[in-house]
Write an enzyme that holds these catalytic residues in place. Sequence first.
Site, PDB file in Angstrom:
ATOM      1  N   HIS A 106      -9.272  -3.745  -2.262  1.00 34.18           N
ATOM      2  CA  HIS A 106      -8.265  -3.015  -1.476  1.00 34.18           C
ATOM      3  C   HIS A 106      -8.627  -1.528  -1.426  1.00 34.18           C
ATOM      4  O   HIS A 106      -8.599  -0.904  -0.368  1.00 34.18           O
ATOM      5  CB  HIS A 106      -6.880  -3.231  -2.107  1.00 34.18           C
ATOM      6  CG  HIS A 106      -5.772  -2.498  -1.434  1.00 34.18           C
ATOM      7  ND1 HIS A 106      -4.741  -3.153  -0.790  1.00 34.18           N
ATOM      8  CD2 HIS A 106      -5.491  -1.173  -1.320  1.00 34.18           C
ATOM      9  CE1 HIS A 106      -3.892  -2.246  -0.300  1.00 34.18           C
ATOM     10  NE2 HIS A 106      -4.332  -1.040  -0.620  1.00 34.18           N
ATOM     11  N   GLU A 107      -8.979  -0.967  -2.582  1.00 31.17           N
ATOM     12  CA  GLU A 107      -9.312   0.469  -2.634  1.00 31.17           C
ATOM     13  C   GLU A 107     -10.616   0.769  -1.900  1.00 31.17           C
ATOM     14  O   GLU A 107     -10.717   1.776  -1.199  1.00 31.17           O
ATOM     15  CB  GLU A 107      -9.377   0.958  -4.082  1.00 31.17           C
ATOM     16  CG  GLU A 107      -8.053   0.872  -4.825  1.00 31.17           C
ATOM     17  CD  GLU A 107      -6.863   1.412  -4.036  1.00 31.17           C
ATOM     18  OE1 GLU A 107      -6.970   2.502  -3.436  1.00 31.17           O
ATOM     19  OE2 GLU A 107      -5.814   0.744  -4.018  1.00 31.17           O
TER      20      GLU A 107
ATOM     21  N   HIS B 261     -10.136   1.188   1.716  1.00 34.85           N
ATOM     22  CA  HIS B 261      -9.676   2.529   2.115  1.00 34.85           C
ATOM     23  C   HIS B 261     -10.860   3.460   2.384  1.00 34.85           C
ATOM     24  O   HIS B 261     -10.780   4.334   3.243  1.00 34.85           O
ATOM     25  CB  HIS B 261      -8.788   3.155   1.032  1.00 34.85           C
ATOM     26  CG  HIS B 261      -7.372   2.710   1.089  1.00 34.85           C
ATOM     27  ND1 HIS B 261      -6.569   2.913   2.178  1.00 34.85           N
ATOM     28  CD2 HIS B 261      -6.599   2.083   0.169  1.00 34.85           C
ATOM     29  CE1 HIS B 261      -5.355   2.428   1.945  1.00 34.85           C
ATOM     30  NE2 HIS B 261      -5.351   1.911   0.721  1.00 34.85           N
TER      31      HIS B 261
ATOM     32  N   CYS C 281       0.844  -1.180   0.000  1.00 37.45           N
ATOM     33  CA  CYS C 281       0.000   0.000   0.000  1.00 37.45           C
ATOM     34  C   CYS C 281       0.884   1.237   0.000  1.00 37.45           C
ATOM     35  O   CYS C 281       1.876   1.290   0.720  1.00 37.45           O
ATOM     36  CB  CYS C 281      -0.897  -0.016   1.239  1.00 37.45           C
ATOM     37  SG  CYS C 281      -1.991   1.397   1.370  1.00 37.45           S
TER      38      CYS C 281
END
Length: 189
Positions: free
Chosen positions: A159-160, A163, A116
């Site tokens: 993954h995004e 966030h 990341c």
Amino acid sequence: MILMKDIVRDGDPVLRKRAAKVNFPLSDEDKKLAHDMMEYLEVSQDEKLCKKYGLRAGVGLAAPQVGKSEQMAAVLVPPLDPDAEDQTPSFKDVIINPVIVSESVQYGALTEGEGCLSVDKDVPGYVPRHDRITLRYTDVNGEDHKIRLKNYPAIVCQHEIDHLRGTLFYDHINKQHPFEAPHDTILIG
């Protein structure tokens, strides 16, 4: 242009906040943010430019990573076969207000683990994610999309989206057995 100094690092509270929905039509500020995040990914994936600007290569960048707690992320997954004649990215778009509407029971994980841009240390271990997802999002033009993704592009989008929920990849790693994954996990890489 976004540089490494502009990317928020692990420990900053913005990375642990649930991001706010983005309103349409996009403001000029949000259009610039979308453009700048995608530009970072494009430049970071060009070996010469990446070195010139001192960037870390990335395939995704979410708004919270540049200090904006908004549900927006740029995703640029290169072609899965770098030697293929067709060099169209596997997935490229700015996903706004993304929602995973369905997901596979089967998991996938990258053999080398995940990294990341906001996490400077290496955190070894498998990050189990759904191997296939159906994603609904709006693009910068206000157009709605519903797409199916699998394997690496699905992992990158998850993954995004994490966030935008205040979650970091290492939150998914089994602390006692980092290289243990759920039964039948597809190892990618």
